[in-house]
Write a protein that holds these residues in place. Structure first.
Motif, mmCIF file in Angstrom:
data_model
loop_
_atom_site.group_PDB
_atom_site.id
_atom_site.type_symbol
_atom_site.label_atom_id
_atom_site.label_comp_id
_atom_site.label_asym_id
_atom_site.label_seq_id
_atom_site.Cartn_x
_atom_site.Cartn_y
_atom_site.Cartn_z
ATOM 1 N N GLY A 1 0.754 -1.400 0.185
ATOM 2 C CA GLY A 1 -0.212 -0.341 -0.075
ATOM 3 C C GLY A 1 0.766 1.417 0.193
ATOM 4 O O GLY A 1 0.036 2.693 -0.498
ATOM 5 N N ILE A 2 1.765 1.338 1.320
ATOM 6 C CA ILE A 2 2.565 2.356 1.304
ATOM 7 C C ILE A 2 3.323 3.313 -0.654
ATOM 8 O O ILE A 2 3.433 4.103 -1.092
ATOM 9 C CB ILE A 2 3.606 2.202 1.932
ATOM 10 C CG1 ILE A 2 3.236 2.209 4.160
ATOM 11 C CG2 ILE A 2 4.912 3.174 1.752
ATOM 12 C CD1 ILE A 2 4.170 1.649 4.822
ATOM 13 N N GLY B 1 -1.747 7.640 -5.885
ATOM 14 C CA GLY B 1 -2.645 8.724 -5.078
ATOM 15 C C GLY B 1 -3.532 7.709 -4.747
ATOM 16 O O GLY B 1 -3.751 6.839 -4.807
ATOM 17 N N GLY B 2 -3.704 8.009 -3.497
ATOM 18 C CA GLY B 2 -4.958 8.246 -2.537
ATOM 19 C C GLY B 2 -6.121 8.168 -3.023
ATOM 20 O O GLY B 2 -6.432 6.857 -3.002
ATOM 21 N N ALA B 3 -6.880 8.580 -4.125
ATOM 22 C CA ALA B 3 -8.331 8.934 -5.042
ATOM 23 C C ALA B 3 -8.341 7.443 -5.143
ATOM 24 O O ALA B 3 -9.370 6.312 -5.757
ATOM 25 C CB ALA B 3 -8.593 9.741 -5.441
ATOM 26 N N TRP B 4 -7.498 7.246 -6.198
ATOM 27 C CA TRP B 4 -6.837 6.497 -6.821
ATOM 28 C C TRP B 4 -6.289 5.210 -6.308
ATOM 29 O O TRP B 4 -7.583 3.454 -6.757
ATOM 30 C CB TRP B 4 -6.202 6.113 -8.311
ATOM 31 C CG TRP B 4 -6.310 5.182 -9.160
ATOM 32 C CD1 TRP B 4 -5.753 4.463 -9.732
ATOM 33 C CD2 TRP B 4 -6.972 5.518 -11.209
ATOM 34 N NE1 TRP B 4 -5.621 3.679 -10.757
ATOM 35 C CE2 TRP B 4 -7.040 3.831 -11.264
ATOM 36 C CE3 TRP B 4 -7.982 5.876 -11.149
ATOM 37 C CZ2 TRP B 4 -7.561 3.711 -12.580
ATOM 38 C CZ3 TRP B 4 -8.897 5.409 -12.189
ATOM 39 C CH2 TRP B 4 -8.677 4.871 -12.994
ATOM 40 N N PHE B 5 -6.234 4.593 -5.562
ATOM 41 C CA PHE B 5 -6.014 3.383 -4.849
ATOM 42 C C PHE B 5 -7.057 2.785 -4.082
ATOM 43 O O PHE B 5 -7.328 1.457 -3.984
ATOM 44 C CB PHE B 5 -4.681 3.884 -3.682
ATOM 45 C CG PHE B 5 -4.113 1.863 -2.804
ATOM 46 C CD1 PHE B 5 -3.633 1.415 -3.704
ATOM 47 C CD2 PHE B 5 -4.091 2.011 -2.099
ATOM 48 C CE1 PHE B 5 -2.954 0.366 -3.230
ATOM 49 C CE2 PHE B 5 -3.451 1.317 -1.236
ATOM 50 C CZ PHE B 5 -3.584 0.167 -2.137
ATOM 51 N N ALA B 6 -7.744 4.030 -3.219
ATOM 52 C CA ALA B 6 -8.497 3.419 -2.481
ATOM 53 C C ALA B 6 -9.854 3.361 -3.248
ATOM 54 O O ALA B 6 -10.320 1.882 -2.806
ATOM 55 C CB ALA B 6 -9.086 4.604 -1.715
ATOM 56 N N TYR B 7 -9.543 3.693 -4.801
ATOM 57 C CA TYR B 7 -10.744 3.130 -6.285
ATOM 58 C C TYR B 7 -10.505 1.268 -6.925
ATOM 59 O O TYR B 7 -11.715 0.726 -7.065
ATOM 60 C CB TYR B 7 -10.730 4.087 -6.905
ATOM 61 C CG TYR B 7 -11.502 3.520 -8.473
ATOM 62 C CD1 TYR B 7 -13.004 3.120 -8.304
ATOM 63 C CD2 TYR B 7 -11.716 4.363 -9.647
ATOM 64 C CE1 TYR B 7 -13.940 2.450 -9.591
ATOM 65 C CE2 TYR B 7 -11.906 3.815 -10.571
ATOM 66 C CZ TYR B 7 -13.213 3.529 -10.790
ATOM 67 O OH TYR B 7 -13.578 3.302 -11.707
ATOM 68 N N LEU B 8 -9.403 1.945 -6.438
ATOM 69 C CA LEU B 8 -8.668 0.050 -7.037
ATOM 70 C C LEU B 8 -8.683 -1.011 -5.512
ATOM 71 O O LEU B 8 -8.855 -2.382 -6.606
ATOM 72 C CB LEU B 8 -6.702 0.292 -7.188
ATOM 73 C CG LEU B 8 -6.344 -0.611 -7.740
ATOM 74 C CD1 LEU B 8 -6.448 -1.279 -9.204
ATOM 75 C CD2 LEU B 8 -4.630 -0.578 -7.817
ATOM 76 N N LEU B 9 -8.635 -0.360 -4.479
ATOM 77 C CA LEU B 9 -8.630 -1.387 -3.545
ATOM 78 C C LEU B 9 -10.253 -1.579 -3.768
ATOM 79 O O LEU B 9 -10.960 -2.656 -3.349
ATOM 80 C CB LEU B 9 -8.689 -0.910 -2.311
ATOM 81 C CG LEU B 9 -7.186 -1.117 -1.861
ATOM 82 C CD1 LEU B 9 -6.401 0.112 -0.422
ATOM 83 C CD2 LEU B 9 -6.029 -2.325 -2.155
#
Length: 333
Positions: free
Chosen positions: A93-94, A101-109
Motif C-alpha cells: 500500500g505504501i 495517489g490516494g483517490a485512485w488507490f482507494a478506488y483500486l482496492l
C-alpha cells in the motif's frame, strides 16, 4: 469469542501494532491506513460470524447471499491470518498509494475487493462443471490475501525489474506471485489456492487487460455528472494525475493555462514524490512541448476566429513570429 480476542494473547495484533508504530502512522498513506483499520476493526467486532461471511458458490450464488462478496475480504480466521495479510498490505500500500495517489488507490482496492470474489466464484463454478465434483462449490474462502495477490501484480507492473527471495529461492519479481501461489498452497494446504489465483487474474486484468480502461471510463462518467462538485479528475497510465479546470481562462496564467483548461490535455507522467529524480512538469504546461503549445494556440486562434467571423483562414504555415503575435493578441484581448 469476542472476549477471547480482546483479552487473549493476540500475538498477531501485537506484532501488527509494533510494525505500524515502527513505520510511524504519519508515514502510512491515508487509504492504506483506513483499509488496515477497517480490517482490524472487523476482526475485533465482526459484522457476522465467519461462517456467514466466507464466500462460496453455494452461499453466494445458490442461496443468493451476495453480501458475502463485500464481507469476505475484510474478515480473517485468526490474529496471525490478519497479521500476515496486513503486514503485506502495509508494504504494498505504501508503494502503490504514493505512485497512484490516494483517490485512485482507494478506488483500486474497492474494485479489486469485489472482482476478486466474482472471479473466485467463476473459477469454482468452472471447476465444479469440469470435474463434476460439487465440493468446489462448497469451499468457503475468507480474508484479504486474494486482493493482495492482485496488488502484487500491479506493484510489479509499476515497479518492473528486480528480484526477491521466496523461501530462499532467487525469483524475478514478475514471476514471484506465481511461485508464491504454488508454494503457499503446498506448505499450507488450508489456504485457498483458487482465491489467490483469482487475485492474480484480477491484477492481470488491470495491468494487461481492459480493467484499467473500464475503471477510467467509469471514473470519467461519475465526474462528468458533477458528483465531485464540478472538479474533474484525470487519470493516465500511472494513475492519479491532477484536476481539470472547468473555468474560463485567467489572463494572469497566460496561454499555457488556456491550453490546459480548454483542451483538457492530460499529463504525460505525474510527478512522483516517491521518486525525486523524476522530471517535474509544471501543471499549466500539461506536459506539452513548445511546438505542441504553438500548435494548440494556433488551433484555438482559428476556432475563435471562425466562431466570430464565419470566415476561412487561408495561410497554412504561419511563421513563429506570427504565432507569437497571435498568442499575444489573443490573451491581451
Amino acid at each position: 469469542m469476542m472476549r477471547n480476542r480482546l483479552w487473549g494473547s493476540n500475538l498477531g495484533l501485537l506484532l501488527l501494532a509494533c510494525q505500524v508504530f515502527q513505520l510511524g502512522i504519519d508515514n502510512i498513506p491515508h487509504a492504506t491506513l483506513a483499509t488496515l483499520g477497517l480490517n482490524v476493526y472487523l476482526f475485533l467486532f465482526p459484522a457476522k460470524p465467519l461462517l456467514q461471511t466466507c464466500l462460496s458458490v453455494r452461499e453466494a450464488y445458490w442461496y443468493r447471499d451476495w453480501s458475502r462478496l463485500l464481507l469476505s475480504p475484510f474478515h480473517h480466521v485468526d490474529d496471525m491470518h490478519l497479521y500476515f495479510n496486513m503486514a503485506s498490505l502495509l508494504w504494498k500500500g505504501i508503494k502503490l498509494e504514493r505512485k497512484l495517489g490516494g483517490a485512485w488507490f482507494a478506488y483500486l482496492l474497492s474494485v479489486f475487493s469485489l472482482l476478486t470474489g466474482l472471479v473466485y466464484l467463476l473459477l469454482e463454478t468452472g471447476l465444479t462443471h469440469m470435474t463434476e465434483d460439487s465440493s468446489y462449490s462448497l469451499q468457503c474462502a475468507v480474508g484479504f490475501s486474494g486482493v493482495l495477490f492482485g496488488l502484487k501484480v500491479v506493484n510489479n507492473h509499476y515497479h518492473p525489474g528486480g528480484a526477491t527471495y521466496v523461501m530462499e529461492l532467487h525469483i524475478a519479481n514478475r514471476y514471484a506471485c506465481w511461485v508464491e501461489l504454488v508454494l503457499i498452497h503446498f506448505m499450507n494446504p488450508g489456504t485457498s489456492f483458487v482465491g489467490h489465483l483469482a487475485g492474480i487474474l484480477v491484477g492481470l486484468l488491470y495491468t494487461t487487460g481492459p480493467l484499467k480502461r473500464l475503471m477510467k471510463t467509469c471514473a470519467g462518467f461519475v465526474t462528468s455528472n458533477g458528483l465531485y462538485g464540478g472538479q474533474q479528475t484525470y487519470y493516465n497510465s500511472s494513475g492519479y494525475s491532477g484536476y481539470g479546470m472547468p473555468y474560463p481562462p485567467n489572463p494572469r496564467y497566460g496561454q499555457q493555462s488556456f491550453i490546459r483548461r480548454q483542451y483538457g490535455a492530460p499529463y504525460r507522467e505525474p510527478y512522483d514524490t516517491a521518486m525525486p529524480s523524476a522530471p517535474f512538469q509544471h501543471p499549466y504546461t500539461a506536459g506539452l512541448s513548445e511546438e505542441e503549445q504553438y500548435a494548440a494556440a494556433v488551433r484555438a486562434s482559428l476556432n475563435d476566429r471562425g466562431s466570430h467571423t464565419h470566415g476561412t483562414y487561408t495561410q497554412s504555415n504561419p511563421t513563429p513570429e506570427e504565432i507569437r503575435w497571435r498568442r499575444l493578441q489573443r490573451f491581451n484581448s
